[in-house]
Design a protein around this motif. Structure first.
Motif, PDB file in Angstrom:
ATOM      1  N   THR A   6       0.827  -1.209   0.000  1.00  0.00           N
ATOM      2  CA  THR A   6       0.000   0.000   0.000  1.00  0.00           C
ATOM      3  C   THR A   6       0.857   1.254   0.000  1.00  0.00           C
ATOM      4  OG1 THR A   6      -1.728  -1.189   1.226  1.00  0.00           O
ATOM      5  CG2 THR A   6      -1.841   1.215   1.198  1.00  0.00           C
TER       6      THR A   6
ATOM      7  N   ILE B  66      -3.265  -3.706  -6.517  1.00  0.00           N
ATOM      8  CA  ILE B  66      -3.504  -2.296  -6.188  1.00  0.00           C
ATOM      9  C   ILE B  66      -3.295  -1.408  -7.410  1.00  0.00           C
ATOM     10  CG2 ILE B  66      -2.637  -0.366  -4.812  1.00  0.00           C
ATOM     11  CD1 ILE B  66      -2.029  -2.362  -2.575  1.00  0.00           C
TER      12      ILE B  66
ATOM     13  N   ILE C  65      -8.979   0.374  -1.665  1.00  0.00           N
ATOM     14  CA  ILE C  65      -7.976  -0.665  -1.886  1.00  0.00           C
ATOM     15  C   ILE C  65      -8.440  -2.015  -1.341  1.00  0.00           C
ATOM     16  CG2 ILE C  65      -5.631  -1.397  -1.328  1.00  0.00           C
ATOM     17  CD1 ILE C  65      -4.787   1.507  -1.368  1.00  0.00           C
TER      18      ILE C  65
END
Length: 320
Positions: A121, A208, A234
């Motif tokens: 992330t 992602i 996400i």
């Protein structure tokens, strides 16, 4: 005779042919390469299917056959014992105590998934030197497992690298990281986290990065911070990859072999189910019992995967 009637008399004779007959005529006129076009994809799949059957399904069939015999792996003959090997496994609880070791690896697998998701992330946003960090985190997965085992033998030895680093932090002393039954499995599980986190990192990064950029732009216009973007954009978008990672984590924790076998050989309470199966086959010459143990492991992995699929069904995520 009217003009309409004349036109009808001029219609070709083929119009009177029924549609099925016309299709048969067209099929005879169709070139041969078009008639057999349906067979072309199977020609490309022939070699992969042959390899899968030869190196996957046939060995599994042989394993099932050995599991009902008392073969020692050497003798040219063996006797069929039916379900005796499976009864022997069920009536010897010490053979299933090794699953407690798998529990340690299972916990470590979820730690690994959480760490990989965090780094994926962070690195999916505009982070400085993110390509360098991607390479650093993925590099351990490229190293041979045996080499990793030997490297960490020196890392964990008393007075080795880990004790030296801890000494610099004020925690002096020598620890039996691989000799203490209370520490060995945690140490080995930590090595597994370090090695396999790169695989989950790549899977999460790919998922992602497939999210459309306009979703982030819309969330930013609405004042969403990074945590809110992760929670509402996400996480729902990569749910199928998370499900796959959980399946790999559970099956991997049940089938741990390489790192503990190289580093400890299963000593000091670090023996896993697979190490135990290998010892049954090649140390105690009980190939039939080892095959039954492998069948049990296969059934457990399939059962856990099925339960996981039932509890968390696969959903199609629409990104728009």
């Amino acid at each position: 005779m009217t003009a309409l009637q004349k036109d009808r008399h001029r219609e070709p004779a083929t119009a009177a042919v029924d549609p099925p007959a016309r299709r048969r005529v067209d099929a005879r006129r169709r070139p041969a390469h078009r008639r057999y076009r349906w067979f072309t994809p199977w020609l490309y799949l022939l070699v992969p299917l042959a390899l899968v059957v030869t190196f996957t399904y046939l060995p599994i069939a042989d394993m099932l056959g050995y599991s009902v015999t008392d073969w020692d792996g050497i003798s040219p003959t063996s006797d069929t014992v039916g379900a005796k090997n499976y009864v022997d496994l069920a009536t010897r609880p010490e053979l299933f105590k090794v699953f407690l070791v798998s529990g340690v690896y299972l916990v470590a697998s979820f730690v690994q998934i959480a760490a990989a998701l965090y780094f994926a992330t962070v690195l999916s946003f505009d982070t400085r030197l993110r390509n360098l960090f991607k390479g650093i985190l993925f590099f351990p997965y490229l190293i041979n497992g045996v080499a990793i085992g030997f490297v960490f033998l020196y890392f964990f030895q008393p007075g080795g690298t880990l004790d030296t680093v801890l000494g610099l932090l004020g925690m002096h002393g020598k620890h039996l990281w691989l000799g203490d039954p209370n520490l060995v499995n945690t140490s080995l599980a930590g090595v597994s986290v370090w090695r396999y986190m790169g695989l989950n990192l790549v899977l999460f990064l790919g998922a992602i990065q497939s999210i459309p950029a306009h979703l982030y732009e819309a969330a930013a216009l609405d004042g969403a911070n990074r945590w809110q973007q992760f929670r509402h954009i996400i996480a729902p978008s990569i749910k199928p990859i998370l499900s796959l990672s959980v399946i790999l984590a559970v099956s991997g924790s049940l089938a741990v072999f390489e790192i503990p076998y190289v580093m400890t050989g299963g000593a000091n309470g670090s023996e896993t189910f697979v190490i135990q199966t290998v010892k049954l086959a090649f140390k105690f010459d009980k190939v039939g019992l080892a095959s039954a143990s492998a069948v049990v492991l296969l059934v457990l992995i399939l059962l856990v995967t099925w339960i996981q699929r039932r509890l968390v069904p696969e959903e199609r995520v629409e990104l728009s």
